[in-house]
Scaffold this active site. Sequence first.
Site, short mmCIF file in Angstrom:
data_model
loop_
_atom_site.label_atom_id
_atom_site.label_comp_id
_atom_site.label_asym_id
_atom_site.label_seq_id
_atom_site.Cartn_x
_atom_site.Cartn_y
_atom_site.Cartn_z
N HIS A 147 -14.53 -0.16 -5.88
CA HIS A 147 -14.93 -0.32 -4.49
C HIS A 147 -16.25 0.38 -4.23
CE1 HIS A 147 -10.56 -0.86 -4.57
NE2 HIS A 147 -10.67 -1.54 -3.45
N GLN A 159 -11.57 -8.01 7.15
CA GLN A 159 -10.45 -8.85 6.74
C GLN A 159 -10.09 -9.87 7.82
OE1 GLN A 159 -7.28 -6.11 5.71
NE2 GLN A 159 -7.71 -6.31 3.54
N ARG A 163 0.85 -1.18 0.00
CA ARG A 163 0.00 0.00 0.00
C ARG A 163 0.89 1.23 0.00
NH1 ARG A 163 -5.48 -0.20 1.20
NH2 ARG A 163 -5.26 2.05 0.93
N ARG A 193 -3.62 3.66 -3.55
CA ARG A 193 -5.06 3.92 -3.53
C ARG A 193 -5.39 5.40 -3.33
NH1 ARG A 193 -7.08 0.77 -5.74
NH2 ARG A 193 -7.07 -1.07 -4.38
N LYS A 216 -11.24 -6.49 -10.16
CA LYS A 216 -11.46 -6.62 -8.71
C LYS A 216 -12.65 -5.76 -8.28
CE LYS A 216 -9.65 -5.18 -4.24
NZ LYS A 216 -8.61 -4.37 -3.53
N THR A 257 -6.54 -3.19 6.19
CA THR A 257 -6.76 -2.12 5.22
C THR A 257 -8.19 -2.06 4.72
OG1 THR A 257 -5.98 -3.59 3.46
CG2 THR A 257 -4.35 -2.12 4.47
#
Length: 234
Positions: A124, A216, A33, A58, A150, A212
């Site tokens: 996202h 998760q 990241r 990102r 994704k 992140t």
Amino acid sequence: MTLAFDSFTLAASTADLAAEPTAREDADCIEFRMDLAEDPLGSLAAYDGDLPILATNRAEWEGGDAADPGRLDALAAALEHDAVGAIDVELDAIEGDAPDATDRADALIENAGAEGVPVVVSTHDFESTPPEPALAERLRRAADHGDVAKAAVTATDRSDALSVLAVTHELTREGVPVATMAMGAAGSHTRAVAPVYGSRIGYAPVDPAKATAPGQYDLETLRGLVDRLSGNAV
């Protein structure tokens, strides 16, 4: 160290490449990241780990910390490092629905292709899960621009989680390479189950205290779950 994504790949997410040794036992690659690192390009230059890197920078408008000026340029600079086996580029940056200039995103993807580096095109939704037709259509558009499409969406109930799995199964049967997951408590199990339906990439934090994305699993848990479920899949 190119990442092929022709089978499930578990990415250990971190902003600290020095933590790579702790991920080797369970991860297939490191999602670096860049937007969360203090000196991302310096860290890449100093990296001598064993795992290939999926470089992600990102944008703020997509839930990250990277400001737009220079964001894609930094990602392009990451391609100069042999350890970078793939990069992540947001679909909205490519399609012009974001502050990043579309031509800059296109040039980045073209450059990655010339270097033989796969591109994960990501989208996202931090509020909801789109209806299945809309989610499938968005993933197909992403796949048109890159090597893996994704989608990380937010599940408010189990029906949303089922939608993610259904779309994953549908597109996998069509031959569209996807990486899917539903964020949040209602969708956390999709991180382990989606690979059974064809999802190519999973994400887990190297340090569980520095996740992140919501929902998760820790790295060891996700590795174990995916391996057990996929091994029993028919």
